[in-house]
Design an enzyme around this catalytic site. Structure first.
Site, PDB file in Angstrom:
ATOM      1  N   THR A   1       0.783  -1.232   0.000  1.00  0.00           N
ATOM      2  CA  THR A   1       0.000   0.000   0.000  1.00  0.00           C
ATOM      3  C   THR A   1       0.825   1.299   0.000  1.00  0.00           C
ATOM      4  O   THR A   1       0.665   2.140  -0.889  1.00  0.00           O
ATOM      5  CB  THR A   1      -0.944   0.004   1.218  1.00  0.00           C
ATOM      6  OG1 THR A   1      -1.845  -1.092   1.042  1.00  0.00           O
ATOM      7  CG2 THR A   1      -1.745   1.292   1.318  1.00  0.00           C
TER       8      THR A   1
ATOM      9  N   ASN B   1       5.711  -1.261   3.741  1.00  0.00           N
ATOM     10  CA  ASN B   1       4.839  -0.626   4.741  1.00  0.00           C
ATOM     11  C   ASN B   1       5.565  -0.517   6.079  1.00  0.00           C
ATOM     12  O   ASN B   1       5.278   0.361   6.885  1.00  0.00           O
ATOM     13  CB  ASN B   1       3.576  -1.453   4.954  1.00  0.00           C
ATOM     14  CG  ASN B   1       2.594  -1.317   3.799  1.00  0.00           C
ATOM     15  OD1 ASN B   1       2.666  -0.370   3.018  1.00  0.00           O
ATOM     16  ND2 ASN B   1       1.679  -2.256   3.696  1.00  0.00           N
TER      17      ASN B   1
ATOM     18  N   TYR C   1      -5.637  10.403   8.985  1.00  0.00           N
ATOM     19  CA  TYR C   1      -6.225   9.132   8.571  1.00  0.00           C
ATOM     20  C   TYR C   1      -7.023   8.470   9.692  1.00  0.00           C
ATOM     21  O   TYR C   1      -6.576   8.380  10.829  1.00  0.00           O
ATOM     22  CB  TYR C   1      -5.147   8.155   8.086  1.00  0.00           C
ATOM     23  CG  TYR C   1      -5.750   6.845   7.640  1.00  0.00           C
ATOM     24  CD1 TYR C   1      -6.497   6.777   6.481  1.00  0.00           C
ATOM     25  CD2 TYR C   1      -5.626   5.691   8.416  1.00  0.00           C
ATOM     26  CE1 TYR C   1      -7.094   5.594   6.083  1.00  0.00           C
ATOM     27  CE2 TYR C   1      -6.215   4.502   8.026  1.00  0.00           C
ATOM     28  CZ  TYR C   1      -6.950   4.469   6.856  1.00  0.00           C
ATOM     29  OH  TYR C   1      -7.555   3.293   6.469  1.00  0.00           O
TER      30      TYR C   1
ATOM     31  N   ASP D   1      -9.585  -3.671   0.040  1.00  0.00           N
ATOM     32  CA  ASP D   1      -8.384  -4.260   0.645  1.00  0.00           C
ATOM     33  C   ASP D   1      -8.752  -5.019   1.920  1.00  0.00           C
ATOM     34  O   ASP D   1      -8.312  -6.150   2.131  1.00  0.00           O
ATOM     35  CB  ASP D   1      -7.358  -3.162   0.954  1.00  0.00           C
ATOM     36  CG  ASP D   1      -6.032  -3.739   1.419  1.00  0.00           C
ATOM     37  OD1 ASP D   1      -5.317  -4.314   0.585  1.00  0.00           O
ATOM     38  OD2 ASP D   1      -5.734  -3.647   2.625  1.00  0.00           O
TER      39      ASP D   1
ATOM     40  N   HIS E   1      -8.255  -9.120   2.157  1.00  0.00           N
ATOM     41  CA  HIS E   1      -7.366  -9.807   3.107  1.00  0.00           C
ATOM     42  C   HIS E   1      -8.133 -10.837   3.908  1.00  0.00           C
ATOM     43  O   HIS E   1      -7.668 -11.950   4.120  1.00  0.00           O
ATOM     44  CB  HIS E   1      -6.759  -8.802   4.092  1.00  0.00           C
ATOM     45  CG  HIS E   1      -5.616  -8.037   3.512  1.00  0.00           C
ATOM     46  ND1 HIS E   1      -4.440  -8.635   3.136  1.00  0.00           N
ATOM     47  CD2 HIS E   1      -5.465  -6.715   3.247  1.00  0.00           C
ATOM     48  CE1 HIS E   1      -3.617  -7.717   2.661  1.00  0.00           C
ATOM     49  NE2 HIS E   1      -4.214  -6.535   2.707  1.00  0.00           N
TER      50      HIS E   1
ATOM     51  N   HIS F   1      -2.701  -1.785  -5.870  1.00  0.00           N
ATOM     52  CA  HIS F   1      -2.267  -3.158  -6.179  1.00  0.00           C
ATOM     53  C   HIS F   1      -3.499  -4.030  -6.252  1.00  0.00           C
ATOM     54  O   HIS F   1      -4.610  -3.576  -5.935  1.00  0.00           O
ATOM     55  CB  HIS F   1      -1.314  -3.693  -5.091  1.00  0.00           C
ATOM     56  CG  HIS F   1      -1.878  -3.508  -3.712  1.00  0.00           C
ATOM     57  ND1 HIS F   1      -2.946  -4.245  -3.249  1.00  0.00           N
ATOM     58  CD2 HIS F   1      -1.591  -2.623  -2.735  1.00  0.00           C
ATOM     59  CE1 HIS F   1      -3.261  -3.838  -2.035  1.00  0.00           C
ATOM     60  NE2 HIS F   1      -2.465  -2.830  -1.691  1.00  0.00           N
TER      61      HIS F   1
ATOM     62  N   HIS G   1      -1.195  -9.391  -0.879  1.00  0.00           N
ATOM     63  CA  HIS G   1      -0.512  -8.746  -2.003  1.00  0.00           C
ATOM     64  C   HIS G   1       0.864  -8.358  -1.502  1.00  0.00           C
ATOM     65  O   HIS G   1       1.126  -8.405  -0.299  1.00  0.00           O
ATOM     66  CB  HIS G   1      -1.306  -7.511  -2.459  1.00  0.00           C
ATOM     67  CG  HIS G   1      -1.588  -6.569  -1.323  1.00  0.00           C
ATOM     68  ND1 HIS G   1      -0.724  -5.572  -0.953  1.00  0.00           N
ATOM     69  CD2 HIS G   1      -2.618  -6.515  -0.440  1.00  0.00           C
ATOM     70  CE1 HIS G   1      -1.229  -4.939   0.096  1.00  0.00           C
ATOM     71  NE2 HIS G   1      -2.375  -5.492   0.443  1.00  0.00           N
TER      72      HIS G   1
END
Ligand code: AMP
Ligand code: ZN
Ligand code: ZN
Length: 413
Positions: free
Chosen positions: A68, A89, A153, A189, A193, A237, A349
């Protein structure tokens, strides 16, 4: 003298005519982990609208590793992770012994890790107001490296609130209004997962994100900005299915070197699709040979022999040995095996970025884009120079992306 005067006149004319052009609005949207083929499942009416009325690429190729933060930052800087600084990450600075981790908000805000110039910074230097409703790197210090407006965030922030936030920025008085805005959703995402790319939960996430594109298009129309707004929709991705039946414990292969009394201590970084390991410098070749001779569902490279196509060596924080798991396999050590054991089925990923499952999406619509134009795979590093072209500003000279690889999707080419 006459010649000089003529050059002066031409310069003034070109200068004033480009200033006379109205500045576009550009919204860059990311749907995290949205695999290239999710848009072909017949459940995305709003993306279908973008395909018919704009540009659609077969896929968007991420950079290695297909994670990511490295890829979001590559999209806004035009630089490979080895050059933009975000090589994973989570990664380690062996010199200061600090660790960058996306869940560590202090490090995420620390500008020292970010070696590229994000598009919002290039735009700000050119007098363009910018905003971000979430994007990796958008919260960094110092202030001038961030967008003019940004949000901290928050994973749980409702998606409608994010869309409304973007619209509210576009309703600001003209002089305060941003012309470049990012927007981010992570539903695909999350579900990918947890349940794997072929799950009904992923389909629900796809529908939810597609509905947000629809909501944004509708709200842009309500404020009469549809005709002057470009939208680029990307993902960082793709996703592939994983299982705890497809695990390789690398520490087992190297168990001789893991003995506490052994001189050759090994430092394991990352697990799952890729693993990076740092033995003592004098033991690198020995450890590499052992791994190479016991290759089992993975590829192993040293920093010196990793194929150039991965662009993953030119960074002091990349350890000496890099292992890439075969698609759907997971590399673990004695530590990470504990939580991987619970992953009966799911998705991940981070694998080889040329593998089809790791590819994301690219769609674009708006006054600057061709209509109903279909193209092949686009590289994500080429988006930064494209955005500079849309605003007629000069990109940084040290980038990896190339305008000529992508400008044909713009009107007039
Ligand atoms: P990964 O699947 O591990 O590559 O990372 C995806 C996760 O990154 C998402 O689930 C988010 O929680 C997290 N994430 C995305 N954007 C941000 C951001 N701007 N700041 C912090 N975390 C983020
Ligand atoms: Zn992601
Ligand atoms: Zn993910």
């Amino acid at each position: 003298m006459k010649k000089l005067f003529l050059i002066f006149l031409i310069t003034v004319f070109i200068g004033s005519s480009s200033h006379a052009q109205p500045k576009p609005y550009l919204i860059l949207i990311s749907v995290d982990g949205f695999r290239w083929d999710y848009a072909n499942r017949g459940i995305t009416p709003n993306i279908d609208y973008m395909k018919i009325n704009g540009v659609s690429a077969l896929s968007l190729r991420p950079d290695f590793p297909s994670k990511t933060f490295p890829n979001h930052y590559a999209i806004v800087t035009g630089m490979y992770p080895e050059n933009n600084g975000l090589i994973e990450n989570t990664f380690y600075d062996p010199y200061t012994k600090e660790t960058y981790k996306i869940s560590d908000s202090l490090q995420v805000k620390n500008g020292k890790w970010y070696l590229g110039e994000a598009f919002w910074e290039t735009a700000r230097r050119n007098g363009i107001k910018t905003a971000s409703y979430f994007w990796p790197g958008s919260e960094m210090n110092p202030e001038y490296r961030r967008p003019d407006y940004f949000e901290h965030y928050q994973h749980s922030r409702p998606f409608e609130e994010r869309v409304n936030g973007v619209i509210n920025w576009l309703k600001l008085p003209y002089t305060e209004r941003p012309h470049f805005i990012t927007l981010y959703f992570e539903a695909t995402d999350d579900a990918g997962h947890k349940y794997g790319p072929d799950s009904k939960e992923v389909n629900e996430a796809i529908k939810k994100e597609d509905a947000m594109i629809g909501l944004l298009l509708k709200k842009l129309s309500d404020i009469n900005l549809s005709d002057s707004t470009d939208i680029i929709l990307v993902s960082d991705h793709g996703m592939t299915s994983i299982s705890n039946k497809r695990m390789v414990n690398v520490e087992n292969i190297l168990k001789h070197y893991s003995q506490p009394d052994d001189a050759a201590k090994i430092f394991y970084q990352s697990s799952g699709p890729l693993m990076m390991i740092q033995p003592e410098k004098t033991k690198v070749n020995e450890v590499y040979q052992i791994l190479k001779n016991n290759k089992d569902h993975f590829e192993v490279f040293t920093k010196d022999n990793i194929p150039a196509c991965y662009h993953f060596s030119n960074n002091a924080f990349i350890p000496d040995i890099i292992l890439i798991a075969d698609m759907g396999w997971s590399l673990v050590d004695n530590n990470s095996i504990k939580w991987m054991k619970n992953t009966e089925e799911g998705g991940n990923h981070g694998y080889d970025n040329f593998a089809l499952d790791m590819n994301g999406i690219f769609f674009a619509i708006g006054p600057d884009f061709k209509k109903g134009y279909k193209t092949g795979t686009i590289n994500n590093i080429d988006i930064y120079p494209l955005m500079c072209r849309i605003f007629n500003i000069t990109p940084r000279s040290n980038i990896d992306g190339k305008l000529e690889n992508i400008e044909y999707i713009l009107k007039g080419y």
